[in-house]
Write an enzyme that holds these catalytic residues in place. Sequence first.
Site, PDB file in Angstrom:
ATOM      1  CG  ASP A   7      -0.335   0.173   2.522  1.00 40.85           C
ATOM      2  OD1 ASP A   7       0.916   0.261   2.597  1.00 40.85           O
ATOM      3  OD2 ASP A   7      -1.069   0.253   3.528  1.00 40.85           O
ATOM      4  CB  CYS A  64       1.056  -2.396   4.773  1.00 37.29           C
ATOM      5  SG  CYS A  64       0.952  -3.419   6.245  1.00 37.29           S
ATOM      6  CB  THR A  66       2.666  -2.033  11.064  1.00 37.85           C
ATOM      7  OG1 THR A  66       1.413  -2.561  10.577  1.00 37.85           O
ATOM      8  CG2 THR A  66       2.450  -0.658  11.677  1.00 37.85           C
ATOM      9  CG  HIS A  97      11.830 -23.774  12.432  1.00 39.97           C
ATOM     10  ND1 HIS A  97      11.958 -23.618  13.798  1.00 39.97           N
ATOM     11  CD2 HIS A  97      12.990 -24.360  12.021  1.00 39.97           C
ATOM     12  CE1 HIS A  97      13.132 -24.096  14.204  1.00 39.97           C
ATOM     13  NE2 HIS A  97      13.789 -24.534  13.136  1.00 39.97           N
ATOM     14  CG  HIS A 132      10.168 -27.666  11.339  1.00 45.88           C
ATOM     15  ND1 HIS A 132       9.883 -27.051  12.536  1.00 45.88           N
ATOM     16  CD2 HIS A 132      11.499 -27.940  11.356  1.00 45.88           C
ATOM     17  CE1 HIS A 132      10.988 -26.934  13.255  1.00 45.88           C
ATOM     18  NE2 HIS A 132      11.993 -27.462  12.555  1.00 45.88           N
TER      19      HIS A 132
HETATM   20  C1  RB5 Z   1      -1.915   2.742   6.428  1.00 44.45           C
HETATM   21  O1  RB5 Z   1      -1.921   3.988   7.040  1.00 44.45           O
HETATM   22  C2  RB5 Z   1      -1.538   1.647   7.410  1.00 44.45           C
HETATM   23  O2  RB5 Z   1      -2.625   1.403   8.260  1.00 44.45           O
HETATM   24  C3  RB5 Z   1      -1.144   0.395   6.685  1.00 44.45           C
HETATM   25  O3  RB5 Z   1      -0.057   0.666   5.869  1.00 44.45           O
HETATM   26  C4  RB5 Z   1      -0.707  -0.775   7.555  1.00 44.45           C
HETATM   27  O4  RB5 Z   1       0.264  -0.373   8.472  1.00 44.45           O
HETATM   28  C5  RB5 Z   1      -1.782  -1.538   8.183  1.00 44.45           C
HETATM   29  O5  RB5 Z   1      -1.564  -2.528   8.906  1.00 44.45           O
END
Ligand code: RB5
Length: 148
Positions: A7, A64, A66, A97, A132
């Site tokens: 994203d 993304c 996080t 694993h 595993h």
């Molecule tokens: C977008 O702002 C953010 O929420 C997305 O990139 C991601 O971190 C979601 O888990």
Amino acid sequence: MIVIGSDHGGLDLKEALTGFLTARNLQITNVGTDNGDSVDYPHFGLKVAEMVAAGLAECGILVCGTGIGMSIVANKVPGIRAALVTDEFMARMAKEHNNANILVLGGRVLDAQQACGIVSAWLDASFEGGRHQGRLNQITEIEQKYCK
Ligand code: RB5
């Protein structure tokens, strides 16, 4: 072929990784996003996960902000073992694993140098099989129980 998607929160890191992997002579397919406009990560996570699950790509990389949202999405698709990792040890374990077929990274968590090291550790590792594999079989049984 490796399929990659992000994203807006993962765009810069995805572009850095694409350059790094292309320089390693790996074939990359990018499913977007391709600009900084705010987009919904489930759309891109699903695209990558479906391509890997269908055998259209050997493995996938999702980024993304996080990595959390992308990992939640990808792991909804039967056959996907998506691993959100933050260091090279986790990346190696994710392959040895868990035989993770999608690597998930946080563009607001890692810098490009860290992420390239993580991706290399994952690509260079091999699944150990043995005990595993039995655990992965149990995961498949859970999918079959709930994904009808
Ligand atoms: C977008 O702002 C953010 O929420 C997305 O990139 C991601 O971190 C979601 O888990």
